[in-house]
Structures are given as C-alpha cells and as structure tokens.
Design an enzyme around this catalytic site. Structure first.
Site, PDB file in Angstrom:
ATOM      1  N   GLY A  61       0.826  -1.212   0.000  1.00 48.08           N
ATOM      2  CA  GLY A  61       0.000   0.000   0.000  1.00 48.08           C
ATOM      3  C   GLY A  61       0.856   1.255   0.000  1.00 48.08           C
ATOM      4  N   TRP A  81       2.213   1.655  -3.447  1.00 47.71           N
ATOM      5  CA  TRP A  81       1.175   2.160  -4.352  1.00 47.71           C
ATOM      6  C   TRP A  81       1.140   3.694  -4.332  1.00 47.71           C
ATOM      7  CZ3 TRP A  81      -3.135   5.167  -3.179  1.00 47.71           C
ATOM      8  CH2 TRP A  81      -4.036   5.371  -4.227  1.00 47.71           C
ATOM      9  N   HIS A  82       1.377   4.281  -3.166  1.00 49.21           N
ATOM     10  CA  HIS A  82       1.295   5.731  -3.054  1.00 49.21           C
ATOM     11  C   HIS A  82       2.395   6.444  -3.829  1.00 49.21           C
ATOM     12  CE1 HIS A  82      -1.617   5.053   0.202  1.00 49.21           C
ATOM     13  NE2 HIS A  82      -1.954   6.308   0.034  1.00 49.21           N
ATOM     14  N   GLY A  83       3.520   5.803  -4.024  1.00 51.04           N
ATOM     15  CA  GLY A  83       4.574   6.472  -4.767  1.00 51.04           C
ATOM     16  C   GLY A  83       5.808   5.606  -4.916  1.00 51.04           C
ATOM     17  N   PHE A 135      -0.274  10.595  -7.061  1.00 49.75           N
ATOM     18  CA  PHE A 135      -0.285   9.177  -6.745  1.00 49.75           C
ATOM     19  C   PHE A 135      -1.095   8.385  -7.764  1.00 49.75           C
ATOM     20  CE2 PHE A 135      -0.165  11.183  -2.359  1.00 49.75           C
ATOM     21  CZ  PHE A 135       1.200  11.242  -2.349  1.00 49.75           C
TER      22      PHE A 135
END
Length: 516
Positions: A324, A327-329, A516
């Site tokens: 997770g 996924w954000h960056g 993002f």
C-alpha cells in the site's frame, strides 16, 4: 482540470450538468450518459491530451476481459488464466509508468550501472483508474459484476468526480445507479445538498489546506537542504503537513461526493474523521476508506488474511501495508511509511490480543483511556506523515531528530518570518488579534486539531441527505443545529465560505493525491 479552478466551476461544470439534465429531460438517457463520458474525457485530457489514448485503451481492454470472465464460456481454468492475464497487463501498465524510473535508478545505484532514466511523465489518476478496473476484473471473475452495458462501463471508469483521485469504486455499487431513470431528472433537493457538500470541500482545500501548506513546505525544504531545524520548527512543519494532507484530500473527496450528489449519484465515502481514531486499526477504517477496502478485499484476503494462524496474519498485514505504501509512490519514503504502518498494525493487533486474554472489554474504553489512545495514535500518524512527505529517508530522519530533540518553544528567525507573513497571519490580523509568531502558529495548529477532533465532519453535517440518496435510514445522532438544512442560516454560512474560497482561487494549487 482542477475542481478548484475558475474554468471548472464556471465553464466545465455548467456545461456538463446542463447537457446531462437537458438530455435526461427528453428521456435521452443513453445520450445523456454518453455526454457525461465525453465531458469526463475532456476533463481528463485537459491536463495532457496524449494520455487519453492510454485511459481509452485500458478501459476497452478491461471491459472485454471482464465480459469474458463474466460469461466463463470455457470453464474455470480458462477464467483463472484470463483473470491472471488481465491483472498482469494492468499491473505492468501501472508498473511501467509509475515505477520504471525508480527501478532503473536503484539498479544503477546497486549495480554501479549507468542506464539512462526513462523520460516518463506519470499520467494523472493512473493508480485510481487501474485499481478501479482491477476490482472490476476480480468482481467479474467472482460473478459479482452482472451488468455489462459498454456505455455505463465507460462512465464507471471515466466519471469525472472520481477519475483523478478517487474514491476507488466497485462495479456493483455504481452500475445499478447509472441504470436509474431518476438520476436524469433534475432534483432540487439532491442538487442543493450536493452543492453544499462541494462547497464545504472547496473551503477545506482552498482556505484550510492551501493556507496551512506555507507552514509545512519551508520545514521539509530545510530538512532536504540540511538546514538548521529546531524543535518548534520541526513540530510546526510536521503538524502543518498533517493537517494540510487531511484537509486537501478530504476536501477533494467531499467535492467528488458533492458533484455526484448533484446528479443524484452516491459515491462511497472516503473519510470519517480519521484523526479521531483511538488506534491504528481504527485509523485505517476511517482514512482513505475505499483504498483500505481495496487493500483488504483484493490483497490482504488474497494473501490469506487471518486464515493461517497468527504469524501469517501479521506477515500478511505487514505485506499489505508495505505494498500500500509502494502504491502511493515510487520512493523509499513511501515504502518506509507503508512498513511503519504495517508495524503499527502488527503491534496494535498483538496488544488487542493481550487485552482480550486479560478479560478486558475492548468495546468499552474509559473516556480518559480513549483520550490517551487518541493522542498516541495521532502522534504515531504524524511520525508516519514525515516519511510520506520527506524528499528522502535522510531528510525524514533529520526532521524526526529535530522533533525529538530537547523541547523549545522558540522558532528560528526564518520560520518566524514565514509564519508572520502567511495568509493565516493576515486572517488573524483582520480579527484584531496581533500575536507573536510562536503564539500564532500554536493557535492555528491547536485550532485545527480542535476542528478534526471535535467538529462534526462533512458526512455528519450532511448525513440525512447522503443516506436518503444512498437508500439507507438516517442514523445520525446529531441535533438539528448541526445538521445541514436548506435555510437562511446555512445559506449565509455557505456564501461566506464560497466567497472566501473563490478569492483564494487566484493561486490555484493541485491536490496532493494527484501525484499518486
């Protein structure tokens, strides 16, 4: 195109809504849907038209794969292979645009190579429309996606209120709504409630988030440039970013929900006062709720969830949050942030297990115990946001060292000047309250903490109208004075808030989650 821009508010939105309701009035329902799809593509392509081909190709590919999965014409093994193929293509697309630079840069660093970094511009919203379609493929495989109107699917993916920064949608929660004849008829009540929802979000973004951002940016820049950072500067910057991110993203989510409500459509909520959480488990049930739902349903459960013992449960929790964070960056700071929250969740679940074995009732904490737990959770979240915002791991560590250095309430001269010249300082001066910089910063941050801890959130203010649109019973416990009503008092509040917001649009800023 940004929600917080004049061109969106005074050109795009009137045209999009006007066409939709005009065509709906003459019962041109499919044409009305088509007009929304076209306007949504205009909304997306406004930033960079070249990426329209990307979202269209992704949409057509996933729609065709989803149809085949739904029919399962060639048996279970074929369906599993087709699902794996669809997910692989989606993840490769996301991986190329989002992580290729990160991979090559780290490969060069580790192996001493000199591969040129690919010149890739990250398409807006690629994470959100990819995750939305991954959920669609899995739901199709499970037999939960049952409606395959291609025009409705195109709107499901491109619907402009959620396209750029969420929420992450499920096929089964949106398709039935697009099929309702009632959404095509202009409804004064839902339109007024949606407008109110939108204006609250606009105020959050333009006035609060953008206003407090000036306190965060100089501190994180100093951490990057190895500048001198004192205790008060460090906490001022970290807390300012904590509130900036909350009001920025929750403001976007409010605007998305409000835009959909104007058309009689109910988007899922994304925030429920996460800083009121008394533990990290509760925090993730309240923060970015649709992403938390996605990670739980399609990653944590796929890894095995809690079905294989406590040890595997903790490993699955940690891996879910680690991915997770990624996924954000594409950066080690995001990985560190995800790993930190994974560790938080492991400790939190272990602590709950100990308390249950001691016979304690977790559902009935004492008021003092809950207050202490809320404060500890909030501090843990702030520490995590330092990694989330920092340029690199070294900058984050540098800032955290300043935050936990010997306490001092004095600000550096440079930061005190930033505070004194900020928009917030100008607003406080208008109230006739000239304060020294440290007192002004403390007043602002404590005031924002009071808002997120005490003040009702947007869905609590709008609960009755949102629940009616959602088809559920209004279960709010708030009194009439805090519930929104279409009356003169609320009209006055909204006129002041919208006027204040419109004045702030002279310096348009992107939403933080756009990257993002």
């Amino acid at each position: 195109m940004l929600f917080n821009s004049y061109i969106f508010l005074f050109l795009f939105l009137p045209i999009a809504l006007g066409m939709f309701f005009l065509l709906g009035r003459f019962q041109r329902y499919q044409t009305a849907i088509f007009s929304l799809v076209v306007m949504s593509l205009v909304f997306y392509g406004w930033w960079n038209p070249i990426y329209l081909s990307l979202i269209l190709a992704s949409m057509i590919f996933n729609y065709l794969v989803g149809i085949r999965l739904g029919r399962r014409a060639r048996g279970e093994a074929y369906a599993r292979g087709l699902l794996a193929f669809g997910l692989t293509v989606d993840l490769l697309l996301l991986g190329y645009f989002k992580y290729a630079k990160f991979f090559v840069a780290n490969l060069n660093s580790i192996a001493g190579l000199d591969y040129p970094l690919p010149a890739i511009v990250l398409p807006l919203g690629i994470s959100f429309f990819t995750f939305t379609q991954i959920a669609y493929l899995v739901d199709s495989y499970r037999g939960e996606a049952r409606e395959y109107n291609p025009l409705h699917y195109a709107l499901f993916v491109t619907y402009f209120p959620h396209l750029i920064a969420g929420p992450v949608l499920h096929h089964k929660e949106m398709m039935p709504q697009f099929a309702k004849p009632s959404i095509y008829a202009f409804n004064t009540k839902s339109f007024t409630a949606g407008t109110t929802y939108f204006l609250i979000g606009l105020f959050k973004k333009v006035v609060i988030a953008d206003g407090v951002s000036g306190f965060a940016n100089p501190v994180f820049a100093a951490a990057t440039n190895v500048g001198a950072i004192g205790f008060a500067d460090a906490w001022g910057g970290a807390l300012a970013y904590t509130f900036q991110l909350y009001f920025d993203f929750s403001g976007y989510s409010d605007m998305a929900v409000g835009l959909a409500m104007m058309m009689g459509i109910c988007l899922p909520l994304n925030f429920d006062s996460p800083y009121k959480a008394a533990n990290i488990i509760e925090f993730w049930r309240r923060w970015h709720m649709t992403l938390s739902r996605f990670l739980r349903d399609y990653l944590y459960f796929a890894l095995g969830g809690n079905r294989h013992g406590e040890f595997r449960r903790y490993v699955n929790l940690f891996l879910t949050m680690l991915l997770g964070g990624l996924w954000h960056g594409a950066g080690w700071t995001f990985i560190a942030w995800g790993a930190l929250h994974g560790a938080y969740l492991m400790v939190n679940h272990a602590w709950h297990g100990v308390r249950r074995r001691l016979g304690q009732d977790l559902a009935r904490p004492s008021p003092v115990g809950r207050l202490i737990a809320r404060m500890l959770t909030f501090i843990a979240v702030v520490i995590g946001w330092v990694f989330f915002r920092a340029h690199d791991i070294e900058s984050a560590v540098r800032l955290l060292q300043a935050m936990f250095s010997p306490p001092s309430l004095s600000l550096s001269s440079e930061y005190a000047q930033v505070v004194s010249q900020s928009k917030c300082a100008q607003w406080i001066a208008l109230l006739g309250l000239p304060l020294p910089a440290p007192a002004m910063l403390l007043t602002i941050l404590v005031g924002l903490l009071g808002v997120v801890w005490v003040w009702p959130n947007t869905q609590e203010l709008m609960n009755r109208d949102y629940r009616e649109l959602d088809g559920r019973v209004d279960a709010t416990n708030l009194g009439r004075r805090t519930q929104w009503r279409p009356n003169w008092a609320w009209l006055g509040i909204l006129l002041v808030a919208s006027g204040w917001s419109l004045l702030g649009l002279s310096s348009v800023s992107e939403f933080l989650y756009f990257q993002f």
